[in-house]
Design an enzyme around this catalytic site. Structure first.
Site, short mmCIF file in Angstrom:
data_model
loop_
_atom_site.label_atom_id
_atom_site.label_comp_id
_atom_site.label_asym_id
_atom_site.label_seq_id
_atom_site.Cartn_x
_atom_site.Cartn_y
_atom_site.Cartn_z
N GLN A 1 54.77 27.52 87.67
CA GLN A 1 55.13 26.22 87.09
C GLN A 1 53.92 25.32 86.82
OE1 GLN A 1 58.20 24.74 89.58
NE2 GLN A 1 59.54 24.26 87.86
N ASP B 1 52.29 26.10 83.48
CA ASP B 1 53.20 26.26 82.35
C ASP B 1 52.92 25.22 81.27
OD1 ASP B 1 55.33 26.50 80.65
OD2 ASP B 1 56.87 26.45 82.22
N SER C 1 55.94 23.97 79.14
CA SER C 1 56.76 22.90 79.75
C SER C 1 56.04 21.56 79.70
CB SER C 1 57.09 23.24 81.20
OG SER C 1 58.00 24.30 81.25
N TYR D 1 66.48 32.32 80.18
CA TYR D 1 66.25 32.03 78.76
C TYR D 1 67.56 32.06 77.98
CZ TYR D 1 61.25 32.41 79.40
OH TYR D 1 59.97 32.20 79.80
P1 NAD Z 1 63.36 26.53 74.34
O1 NAD Z 1 62.41 25.56 73.77
O2 NAD Z 1 63.13 27.99 74.11
O3 NAD Z 1 64.85 26.19 73.83
C1 NAD Z 1 65.37 24.90 73.99
C2 NAD Z 1 66.82 24.95 74.38
O4 NAD Z 1 67.61 25.38 73.27
C3 NAD Z 1 67.16 25.90 75.53
O5 NAD Z 1 67.73 25.15 76.58
C4 NAD Z 1 68.17 26.85 74.91
O6 NAD Z 1 69.19 27.24 75.81
C5 NAD Z 1 68.74 25.98 73.80
N1 NAD Z 1 69.49 26.70 72.75
C6 NAD Z 1 69.29 27.91 72.21
N2 NAD Z 1 70.23 28.19 71.27
C7 NAD Z 1 71.02 27.08 71.20
C8 NAD Z 1 72.14 26.73 70.41
N3 NAD Z 1 72.68 27.56 69.52
N4 NAD Z 1 72.70 25.53 70.62
C9 NAD Z 1 72.20 24.65 71.54
N5 NAD Z 1 71.14 24.93 72.30
C10 NAD Z 1 70.55 26.13 72.13
O7 NAD Z 1 63.55 26.27 75.90
P2 NAD Z 1 62.48 25.81 76.96
O8 NAD Z 1 62.50 24.37 77.14
O9 NAD Z 1 61.20 26.47 76.65
O10 NAD Z 1 63.09 26.47 78.26
C11 NAD Z 1 63.44 27.83 78.24
C12 NAD Z 1 64.06 28.21 79.54
O11 NAD Z 1 63.08 28.35 80.54
C13 NAD Z 1 65.04 27.20 80.06
O12 NAD Z 1 66.10 27.92 80.63
C14 NAD Z 1 64.31 26.48 81.12
O13 NAD Z 1 65.15 25.92 82.12
C15 NAD Z 1 63.47 27.59 81.66
N6 NAD Z 1 62.25 27.10 82.29
C16 NAD Z 1 62.00 27.47 83.59
C17 NAD Z 1 60.84 27.01 84.19
C18 NAD Z 1 60.52 27.39 85.60
O14 NAD Z 1 61.35 27.84 86.32
N7 NAD Z 1 59.28 27.24 85.98
C19 NAD Z 1 59.96 26.21 83.51
C20 NAD Z 1 60.25 25.87 82.19
C21 NAD Z 1 61.40 26.34 81.59
#
Ligand code: NAD
Length: 359
Positions: free
Chosen positions: A124, A127, A130, A225
């Site tokens: 994290q 990242d 993020s 994801y």
């Molecule tokens: P992203 O930028 O790839 O996508 C943004 C959001 O769009 C996501 O929440 C996704 O579910 C949503 N999405 C996809 N298709 C959709 C649709 N048809 N309608 C509505 N929403 C839709 O996402 P991100 O911010 O890069 O995060 C990706 C994942 O990684 C998330 O699950 C996040 O919680 C996770 N994450 C985990 C950590 C960690 O544990 N360290 C850190 C960052 C992100």
């Protein structure tokens, strides 16, 4: 070992900020930085030189460094100046940039792509996706508020009552959640769409309404994801988005599925039905956008609706974005450097994922 920081050609950010120096010294490294590299992020050359960094011409930074850190990948003219044993740490976005790994594999240097750091608890602090997404989510709401023809909070005045703005957020990932929090702080009523089951609780905990669309493909095996949805589901979702868009004043679109084109959620028909004066901020612009007319880095006007495509909003917050990026880099260097030397241990899952091209 020398770590080199370059001036970004197309960004205001800088990959490392002066505050990082003490921690880098602890790794047994020295830092050289290109002239004016931090200027557009609010850091003068003297801010670097006064804490011991050497400020040099670009070519000298490239020639002297054992590790080069940049946000935007360096071009071929820069690469030829590098030591053959140099490690380049940057953002190559191999999911969007087909063929890039094969191209880098032909070079003697090694390449790390920070956007390939796994999204795990352990990683994290490194990242960058993020860090940048959360700033972009905040800035999207601020920019939308600036363009919008009215104001966010409800206000009762002697001249009448102003209703609160209604904000619709598509995608409750890192950017979307920060957009929800920002819009709520400004007093808006917020409605949110996401396909991941886990998103509902997070959205509700921020005081927003979660709009459920039945029939989403199960994402439990996808490591957190989003997964691609069926055309049938997306058609159903578009219809519900349209229904909600008729009442919305602002839309913050962030929906993306890693490695795929962003889902189209706002059609031409939806835009034609929206209220004039509404603003759509499309942060998914670089992967095609969630809105029919989105173009990255462009503002389009359709039927009185303003559509702003921008997947790089963190760059507008260049100082804080540089500071967070720099902290992410420091944490990554911490696991790659031992006693002042590079040690790219591929038993470490984070290094293994991020090292997209080896020596
Ligand atoms: P992203 O930028 O790839 O996508 C943004 C959001 O769009 C996501 O929440 C996704 O579910 C949503 N999405 C996809 N298709 C959709 C649709 N048809 N309608 C509505 N929403 C839709 O996402 P991100 O911010 O890069 O995060 C990706 C994942 O990684 C998330 O699950 C996040 O919680 C996770 N994450 C985990 C950590 C960690 O544990 N360290 C850190 C960052 C992100």
């Amino acid at each position: 070992m020398v770590i080199g920081i370059l001036k970004e050609k197309n960004y205001k950010r800088v990959a490392m900020v002066p505050a990082s120096i003490k921690k880098v010294e602890k790794f047994g490294c020295t830092i050289v930085i290109e002239k004016s590299a931090g200027l557009e992020a609010g850091f003068a050359d003297s801010d670097y030189s006064s804490v011991g960094y050497s400020v040099l011409e670009r070519t000298d930074v490239l020639k002297q460094s054992d590790v080069i850190v940049t946000i935007e990948p360096i071009d071929e003219l820069d690469v030829v100046l590098l030591k053959q044993t140099a490690l380049v740490i940057s953002m190559y976005a191999p999911y969007q940039n087909e063929g890039i790994i094969e191209k880098l594999n032909q070079l003697p240097q090694a390449f790390v792509s920070m956007d390939m750091v796994p999204r795990t608890t352990l990683a994290q602090s490194m990242d960058v996706l993020s860090s940048m997404a959360s700033l972009a989510g905040y800035k999207a709401v601020i920019n939308a508020a600036g363009k919008y023809v009215s104001m966010f909070p409800m206000m009762t005045t002697a001249a009448g009552t102003i209703p609160p703005t209604r904000v619709m957020i598509l995608g409750a990932g890192v950017a979307g959640l920060q957009a929800i929090a920002t819009a709520r702080r400004l007093g808006a009523i917020v409605e949110v769409f996401d396909t991941r089951a886990a998103a509902k609780e997070e959205v509700m905990s921020l005081g927003a309404n979660f709009v459920e669309v039945e029939g989403a493909t199960d994402d439990r095996g996808a490591g957190g994801y989003a997964v691609q949805q069926s055309e049938e589901f997306l058609a159903k979702q578009r219809a519900l988005v349209q229904e909600k868009a008729l009442k919305a004043n602002i839309v913050i679109a962030t929906a993306q599925v890693r490695g795929n084109k962003a889902p189209l959620l706002i059609t031409e028909e939806t835009i034609n039905a929206m209220k004039p004066g509404s603003v759509i901020m499309d942060l998914a612009a670089s992967t095609g956008g969630n809105c029919a007319f989105t173009q990255n880095k462009k503002t389009i006007h359709k039927n009185g609706v303003t559509i702003i495509g921008d997947s790089d909003l963190a760059d507008e917050l260049s100082q804080v974005a540089s500071t967070l990026f720099s902290n992410n880099i420091l944490n990554f260097l911490h696991i790659c450097i031992q006693n002042g030397s590079l040690h790219l241990d591929e038993n470490n899952e984070i290094i293994k994922s991020a090292l997209i091209s080896k020596f």
